[in-house]
Design a protein around this motif. Structure first.
Motif, short mmCIF file in Angstrom:
data_model
loop_
_atom_site.label_atom_id
_atom_site.label_comp_id
_atom_site.label_asym_id
_atom_site.label_seq_id
_atom_site.Cartn_x
_atom_site.Cartn_y
_atom_site.Cartn_z
N ALA A 104 25.76 8.88 -0.42
CA ALA A 104 24.76 8.39 0.53
C ALA A 104 24.51 6.91 0.30
CB ALA A 104 23.46 9.18 0.38
N ILE A 105 24.57 6.48 -0.95
CA ILE A 105 24.35 5.06 -1.26
C ILE A 105 25.51 4.21 -0.74
CG2 ILE A 105 24.22 3.41 -3.17
CD1 ILE A 105 22.51 5.54 -4.61
N SER A 108 25.23 4.04 2.98
CA SER A 108 24.20 3.07 3.35
C SER A 108 24.75 1.65 3.26
CB SER A 108 23.00 3.16 2.41
OG SER A 108 22.22 4.26 2.74
N MET A 112 25.07 -0.98 6.29
CA MET A 112 24.37 -2.28 6.31
C MET A 112 25.34 -3.40 6.65
SD MET A 112 21.21 -1.95 5.17
CE MET A 112 20.58 -0.32 5.17
N VAL A 123 28.23 -2.48 -5.66
CA VAL A 123 27.56 -1.18 -5.72
C VAL A 123 28.31 -0.21 -6.64
CG1 VAL A 123 26.73 0.78 -4.38
CG2 VAL A 123 26.65 -1.52 -3.39
N LEU A 127 27.36 0.59 -10.79
CA LEU A 127 26.79 1.92 -11.05
C LEU A 127 27.73 2.76 -11.92
CD1 LEU A 127 25.17 2.72 -7.58
CD2 LEU A 127 24.00 2.22 -9.73
N PRO A 201 23.07 -0.28 -15.68
CA PRO A 201 22.38 -0.96 -14.59
C PRO A 201 20.99 -0.41 -14.34
CG PRO A 201 23.95 0.59 -13.68
CD PRO A 201 24.11 0.64 -15.17
N LEU A 202 20.67 0.77 -14.89
CA LEU A 202 19.40 1.41 -14.54
C LEU A 202 18.35 1.26 -15.64
CD1 LEU A 202 20.77 4.64 -12.87
CD2 LEU A 202 20.02 2.55 -11.78
N ILE B 92 17.88 6.17 5.99
CA ILE B 92 18.16 7.60 5.83
C ILE B 92 17.04 8.28 5.05
CG2 ILE B 92 20.66 7.37 6.01
CD1 ILE B 92 20.81 7.50 2.98
N ASP B 94 16.25 9.70 2.06
CA ASP B 94 15.62 9.27 0.81
C ASP B 94 15.66 7.75 0.65
OD1 ASP B 94 18.22 8.83 0.35
OD2 ASP B 94 18.40 10.05 -1.45
N GLY B 95 15.90 7.06 1.76
CA GLY B 95 15.87 5.60 1.73
C GLY B 95 17.23 4.97 1.49
N GLY B 96 18.07 5.65 0.70
CA GLY B 96 19.41 5.11 0.42
C GLY B 96 19.36 3.76 -0.28
N LEU B 97 18.28 3.51 -1.03
CA LEU B 97 18.16 2.23 -1.73
C LEU B 97 19.17 2.16 -2.87
CD1 LEU B 97 14.26 1.99 -1.98
CD2 LEU B 97 15.77 0.95 -0.29
N PHE B 98 19.61 0.94 -3.20
CA PHE B 98 20.52 0.77 -4.32
C PHE B 98 19.71 0.86 -5.61
CE2 PHE B 98 22.55 -1.79 -0.88
CZ PHE B 98 23.48 -0.83 -0.56
N PRO B 99 19.99 1.86 -6.45
CA PRO B 99 19.12 2.10 -7.61
C PRO B 99 19.18 0.99 -8.66
CG PRO B 99 21.06 3.53 -7.67
CD PRO B 99 21.08 2.84 -6.35
N HIS B 100 20.26 0.19 -8.63
CA HIS B 100 20.40 -0.84 -9.66
C HIS B 100 19.88 -2.20 -9.18
CE1 HIS B 100 23.80 -1.07 -7.02
NE2 HIS B 100 24.34 -2.10 -7.62
N TRP B 101 19.27 -2.23 -8.00
CA TRP B 101 18.72 -3.48 -7.49
C TRP B 101 17.21 -3.37 -7.37
CZ3 TRP B 101 22.26 -5.06 -2.76
CH2 TRP B 101 23.51 -5.45 -3.25
N ARG B 145 13.44 3.48 -8.76
CA ARG B 145 12.93 4.62 -9.54
C ARG B 145 11.45 4.45 -9.89
NH1 ARG B 145 15.69 1.53 -13.17
NH2 ARG B 145 14.46 0.82 -14.96
N ARG B 159 14.14 -3.05 4.51
CA ARG B 159 15.53 -3.47 4.37
C ARG B 159 16.25 -3.41 5.72
NH1 ARG B 159 19.81 -0.30 0.55
NH2 ARG B 159 19.44 1.32 2.09
#
Lengths: 202, 252
Positions: A104-105, A108, A112, A123, A127, A201-202, B92, B94-101, B145, B159
């Motif tokens: 999904a990421i 997205s 974009m 991305v 990750l 990265p997290l 979408i 759940d937002g589809g945000l990039f978790p590492h940004w 998160r 966004r």
């Protein structure tokens, strides 16, 4: 313990580490781009991972022996063999890491208006870093162990003590090779685990 | 802005006779729809009715087997895809945000891709976070998160709006939220649309949401458009599928 022994342990450890580092560097340089290319091609991927799996099952002593007629004895042959062993964990973990990024990421990102290359570098790869570094870590630790066999084909390293000890029926000489090798493996594991945490990265 | 419209004005988005099948099973059957400037067209349908697939056809994540999609008067072809996508915001579930940004990096994505100067991007991010009701000072540096579901969705909308696209594509954007947060975001979205005049293609299976958000509702069933109607017309519709959805309203 005498001075001569200590200095021999030191120089053989250095030799050992050199073999391992060269092998891991080459395996990473080959494995990372190969894995990235393979994430885009499902069919070739199965073939390549299958081949790497088979390469992994060849007993290391046999592989060293098998390579001698082609590459001769010495460091080069040892590095080639160690590379082959290190390749699989690096390849597999890189693949798992990239393919494991939430679809999904990636979708997205595409939606974009990111290009395929931007998605890969901004991305997917960031990750996948924890998984990739974990692969390098596994490869390094196992290669430090396997590299002891390199002494059998005259490539030096801590295996020199082990083979000498075996032929002299001298347990202490075996340990003079085995203990530093184990310590090297533990140290490498710690260092790479730290890098893994730092790069996460997290 | 002044529009020099020819008559008839081309719609912002035209979906013409689009069909798509997976393994011989048709997912979309000859769907034709238009979205005008500033309009919100809601795609309403059950799970598996093809609404998400249709949305993905619009931004080229799915390539239809037949039919044509025109955006801003141009057919969406391979070389146009990147440009078109940057002019369609995408949100979408759940937002589809990039978790590492960080929130800031996420919101600034499309402006950065479009090569805006960093100060301009930063200014735009601030403006957008305010617009969706998040204090920039507090949220800019957070990671996804560290956000609640509703906050993630606000960031997702910010966004999508970042580069000022004429069209938003929303795939059940509020479905995963608790009822109170959902209602808040729905109201806020309506307000945003009123302020910005951005058109939207909005996918939902929630008839209440459809009636609230839509200028027009397109009811999808088994990959075909069963009905296109304004919310008022939809409430009075007699078709079985429309009645089935409306029956869900009567309980509460």
């Amino acid at each position: 313990m005498n001075r001569a022994l200590l200095s021999e342990i030191a120089s053989l450890s250095a030799q050992h580490l050199e073999l391992v580092l060269i092998a891991i560097a080459i395996a990473s340089a080959m494995g990372l781009p190969l894995a990235i290319a393979l994430t885009r091609r499902a069919r070739v991927r199965r073939l390549a991972v299958g081949f790497a799996n088979i390469a992994q099952t060849i007993p290391s002593l046999a592989l060293f022996g098998f390579l001698v007629p082609f590459a001769g004895i010495g460091k080069t042959t040892a590095v080639v063999a160690l590379c082959l062993y290190a390749l699989l964990p690096i390849l597999r973990n890189t693949l798992t890491g990239i393919l494991g990024v939430d679809r999904a990421i990636c979708e997205s990102a595409a939606a974009m208006g990111m290009t395929g290359r931007q998605i890969l570098w901004q991305v997917e790869l960031p990750l996948a870093v924890p998984s990739i570094v974990a692969g390098v870590r596994i490869a390094t630790v196992t290669t430090i162990g396997t590299a002891t066999i390199a002494a059998a084909i005259g490539a030096g390293g801590l295996g020199v003590f082990i083979f000498r000890g075996i032929s002299m029926f001298d347990r202490n000489t075996v340990l003079a090779g085995a203990i530093p090798a184990a310590l090297l493996a533990l140290a490498a594991d710690e260092v790479l685990e730290w890098i893994e945490r730092k790069l996460s990265p997290l | 802005m002044v529009y020099h419209r020819k008559v008839p004005a081309p719609a912002l988005l035209e979906i013409c006779d689009v069909s798509y099948a997976i393994g011989g099973r048709p997912v979309l059957r000859g769907v034709s729809l238009t979205v005008g400037e500033g309009e919100t067209l809601v795609l309403l349908g059950r799970s598996g009715s093809g609404k998400t697939t249709l949305l993905k056809c619009v931004n080229g994540l799915v390539r239809p087997d037949a039919g044509e999609i025109r955006f801003e008067g141009r057919t969406i072809a391979r070389e146009e895809l990147i440009r078109s996508r940057r002019r369609m915001g995408y949100v979408i579930q759940d937002g589809g945000l990039f978790p590492h940004w960080t929130v800031e990096a996420n919101v600034g994505l499309v402006p950065r891709l479009e090569g805006w100067a960093p100060e301009k991007v930063a200014g735009r991010v601030e403006e957008l976070l305010r617009l969706v009701g998040l204090d920039p000072a507090e949220y800019r540096a957070r990671y996804p998160r560290q956000l609640s579901g509703g906050q993630k969705q606000r960031v997702g909308i910010a966004r999508a709006l970042a580069a000022g696209p004429p069209l938003l594509l929303l795939d059940e954007p509020f479905a995963a939220l608790d009822p109170i947060t959902r209602y808040e975001l729905q109201r806020q979205f309506l307000e945003l649309r009123r302020q910005l005049g951005t058109a939207a293609l909005f996918v939902t299976h929630d008839v209440r949401e459809a009636l609230m958000m839509a200028t027009r509702i397109a009811l999808l069933r088994d990959g075909a458009v069963e009905l296109v109607a304004t919310p008022e017309q939809f409430r009075a519709a007699q078709g079985a599928e429309a009645r089935a959805f409306l029956a869900g309203l009567e309980g509460g």
